[in-house]
Motif scaffolding. Structure first.
Motif, mmCIF file in Angstrom:
data_model
loop_
_atom_site.group_PDB
_atom_site.id
_atom_site.type_symbol
_atom_site.label_atom_id
_atom_site.label_comp_id
_atom_site.label_asym_id
_atom_site.label_seq_id
_atom_site.Cartn_x
_atom_site.Cartn_y
_atom_site.Cartn_z
ATOM 1 N N MET A 112 -32.987 27.179 -25.013
ATOM 2 C CA MET A 112 -31.737 27.221 -24.252
ATOM 3 C C MET A 112 -31.440 25.860 -23.626
ATOM 4 S SD MET A 112 -32.024 31.068 -22.613
ATOM 5 C CE MET A 112 -31.612 30.482 -21.027
ATOM 6 N N ALA A 113 -32.469 25.187 -23.154
ATOM 7 C CA ALA A 113 -32.281 23.842 -22.601
ATOM 8 C C ALA A 113 -31.727 22.908 -23.681
ATOM 9 C CB ALA A 113 -33.590 23.304 -22.036
ATOM 10 N N GLY A 114 -32.191 23.074 -24.912
ATOM 11 C CA GLY A 114 -31.654 22.277 -26.024
ATOM 12 C C GLY A 114 -30.187 22.565 -26.276
ATOM 13 N N GLY A 115 -29.802 23.829 -26.239
ATOM 14 C CA GLY A 115 -28.394 24.186 -26.399
ATOM 15 C C GLY A 115 -27.543 23.634 -25.272
ATOM 16 N N LEU A 116 -28.078 23.674 -24.067
ATOM 17 C CA LEU A 116 -27.344 23.123 -22.922
ATOM 18 C C LEU A 116 -27.218 21.603 -23.034
ATOM 19 C CD1 LEU A 116 -28.913 25.447 -20.264
ATOM 20 C CD2 LEU A 116 -26.476 25.352 -20.847
ATOM 21 N N LEU A 117 -28.233 20.954 -23.567
ATOM 22 C CA LEU A 117 -28.137 19.505 -23.801
ATOM 23 C C LEU A 117 -27.001 19.210 -24.774
ATOM 24 C CD1 LEU A 117 -29.153 16.630 -23.407
ATOM 25 C CD2 LEU A 117 -30.865 17.074 -25.178
ATOM 26 N N PHE A 118 -26.854 20.065 -25.763
ATOM 27 C CA PHE A 118 -25.737 19.915 -26.709
ATOM 28 C C PHE A 118 -24.400 19.962 -25.952
ATOM 29 C CE2 PHE A 118 -24.643 19.803 -31.138
ATOM 30 C CZ PHE A 118 -23.342 20.312 -31.189
ATOM 31 N N ALA A 119 -24.281 20.876 -24.997
ATOM 32 C CA ALA A 119 -23.052 20.978 -24.192
ATOM 33 C C ALA A 119 -22.868 19.749 -23.310
ATOM 34 C CB ALA A 119 -23.079 22.250 -23.350
ATOM 35 N N VAL A 120 -23.970 19.194 -22.796
ATOM 36 C CA VAL A 120 -23.883 17.972 -21.991
ATOM 37 C C VAL A 120 -23.308 16.838 -22.839
ATOM 38 C CG1 VAL A 120 -25.218 16.185 -20.795
ATOM 39 C CG2 VAL A 120 -25.751 18.601 -20.409
ATOM 40 N N VAL A 121 -23.793 16.718 -24.052
ATOM 41 C CA VAL A 121 -23.381 15.624 -24.929
ATOM 42 C C VAL A 121 -21.953 15.809 -25.450
ATOM 43 C CG1 VAL A 121 -23.855 14.489 -27.149
ATOM 44 C CG2 VAL A 121 -25.737 15.060 -25.599
ATOM 45 N N HIS A 122 -21.612 17.027 -25.878
ATOM 46 C CA HIS A 122 -20.339 17.255 -26.555
ATOM 47 C C HIS A 122 -19.231 17.797 -25.670
ATOM 48 C CE1 HIS A 122 -21.756 16.127 -30.494
ATOM 49 N NE2 HIS A 122 -22.881 16.743 -30.193
ATOM 50 N N GLY A 123 -19.525 18.189 -24.461
ATOM 51 C CA GLY A 123 -18.504 18.686 -23.548
ATOM 52 C C GLY A 123 -18.012 20.070 -23.921
ATOM 53 N N SER A 124 -16.890 20.431 -23.338
ATOM 54 C CA SER A 124 -16.403 21.806 -23.445
ATOM 55 C C SER A 124 -15.365 22.027 -24.525
ATOM 56 C CB SER A 124 -15.847 22.254 -22.098
ATOM 57 O OG SER A 124 -14.837 21.364 -21.674
ATOM 58 N N GLY A 125 -14.802 20.969 -25.070
ATOM 59 C CA GLY A 125 -13.802 21.124 -26.121
ATOM 60 C C GLY A 125 -12.399 21.362 -25.578
ATOM 61 N N LYS A 126 -11.484 21.546 -26.493
ATOM 62 C CA LYS A 126 -10.065 21.667 -26.149
ATOM 63 C C LYS A 126 -9.747 22.988 -25.451
ATOM 64 C CE LYS A 126 -5.517 21.084 -28.222
ATOM 65 N NZ LYS A 126 -4.791 20.766 -29.442
ATOM 66 N N PHE A 127 -10.425 24.072 -25.840
ATOM 67 C CA PHE A 127 -10.146 25.379 -25.264
ATOM 68 C C PHE A 127 -10.985 25.583 -24.013
ATOM 69 C CE2 PHE A 127 -9.286 26.381 -29.891
ATOM 70 C CZ PHE A 127 -7.930 26.104 -29.780
ATOM 71 N N SER A 128 -10.615 24.834 -22.968
ATOM 72 C CA SER A 128 -11.335 24.868 -21.700
ATOM 73 C C SER A 128 -10.383 24.463 -20.586
ATOM 74 C CB SER A 128 -12.519 23.893 -21.743
ATOM 75 O OG SER A 128 -12.050 22.561 -21.860
ATOM 76 N N VAL A 129 -10.799 24.669 -19.364
ATOM 77 C CA VAL A 129 -9.975 24.281 -18.222
ATOM 78 C C VAL A 129 -9.683 22.779 -18.280
ATOM 79 C CG1 VAL A 129 -9.965 24.074 -15.699
ATOM 80 C CG2 VAL A 129 -10.759 26.192 -16.788
ATOM 81 N N GLU A 130 -10.675 22.005 -18.645
ATOM 82 C CA GLU A 130 -10.499 20.543 -18.680
ATOM 83 C C GLU A 130 -9.851 20.040 -19.966
ATOM 84 O OE1 GLU A 130 -13.849 18.922 -15.707
ATOM 85 O OE2 GLU A 130 -14.524 19.244 -17.743
ATOM 86 N N ARG A 131 -9.792 20.881 -20.974
ATOM 87 C CA ARG A 131 -9.146 20.569 -22.246
ATOM 88 C C ARG A 131 -9.615 19.227 -22.813
ATOM 89 N NH1 ARG A 131 -5.264 23.667 -23.967
ATOM 90 N NH2 ARG A 131 -4.263 22.029 -25.148
ATOM 91 N N GLN A 132 -10.919 19.078 -22.970
ATOM 92 C CA GLN A 132 -11.478 17.858 -23.569
ATOM 93 C C GLN A 132 -11.222 17.886 -25.071
ATOM 94 O OE1 GLN A 132 -15.585 18.126 -22.538
ATOM 95 N NE2 GLN A 132 -15.274 17.304 -20.524
ATOM 96 N N SER A 133 -10.849 16.753 -25.603
ATOM 97 C CA SER A 133 -10.633 16.695 -27.060
ATOM 98 C C SER A 133 -11.805 16.036 -27.741
ATOM 99 C CB SER A 133 -9.357 15.956 -27.380
ATOM 100 O OG SER A 133 -9.338 14.681 -26.780
#
Length: 133
Positions: A112-133
């Protein structure tokens, strides 16, 4: 980023966050048991540790789910999960009857820590409150 990738990031965020939100909610509803378990592992200030765990799990989980400050939430959750693996799932100290189960939980936390690291690196994406592209 392609639309399918953005949907995949949304689904991944929600799936990763579910276990944290559920775990945090169970810590709230079973607070006395949570305190006892934390204290049994020798963690100082178990009430403070339990409140911190609830904040990270519920707060961080919801932040990750909706994609608000998701990288920071994922980083906090990653560090929390990594630490929890070593403190609460120390299979190397468990008796023979519990070692296999604790090793599975330890490896789950590390994964799970590895999956969370993936989220740290790649962010939340476009379908999110912050709408990262």
């Amino acid at each position: 980023m392609k639309t399918a990738e953005n949907y995949a990031l949304l689904v991944a965020r929600v799936l990763m966050a579910l276990i944290f939100v559920a775990s945090g909610a169970s810590k709230i509803s079973g607070f006395e048991g949570t305190l006892g378990y934390i204290a049994s592992k020798g963690v100082p200030f178990p009430a403070l540790a339990a409140i911190g765990a609830i904040i990270v799990e519920v707060g961080g989980g919801l932040m990750l789910m909706v994609g608000w400050k998701a990288r920071w939430a994922a980083l906090a959750m990653m560090l929390f999960t990594f630490a929890a693996a070593f403190i609460f799932h120390d299979f190397w100290n468990a008796g023979a009857d519990a070692a296999q189960n604790q090793m599975i939980h330890f490896m789950k936390n590390i994964s799970m820590a590895g999956g969370l690291l993936f989220a740290v690196v790649h962010g939340s994406g476009k379908f999110s409150v912050e709408r990262q592209s």
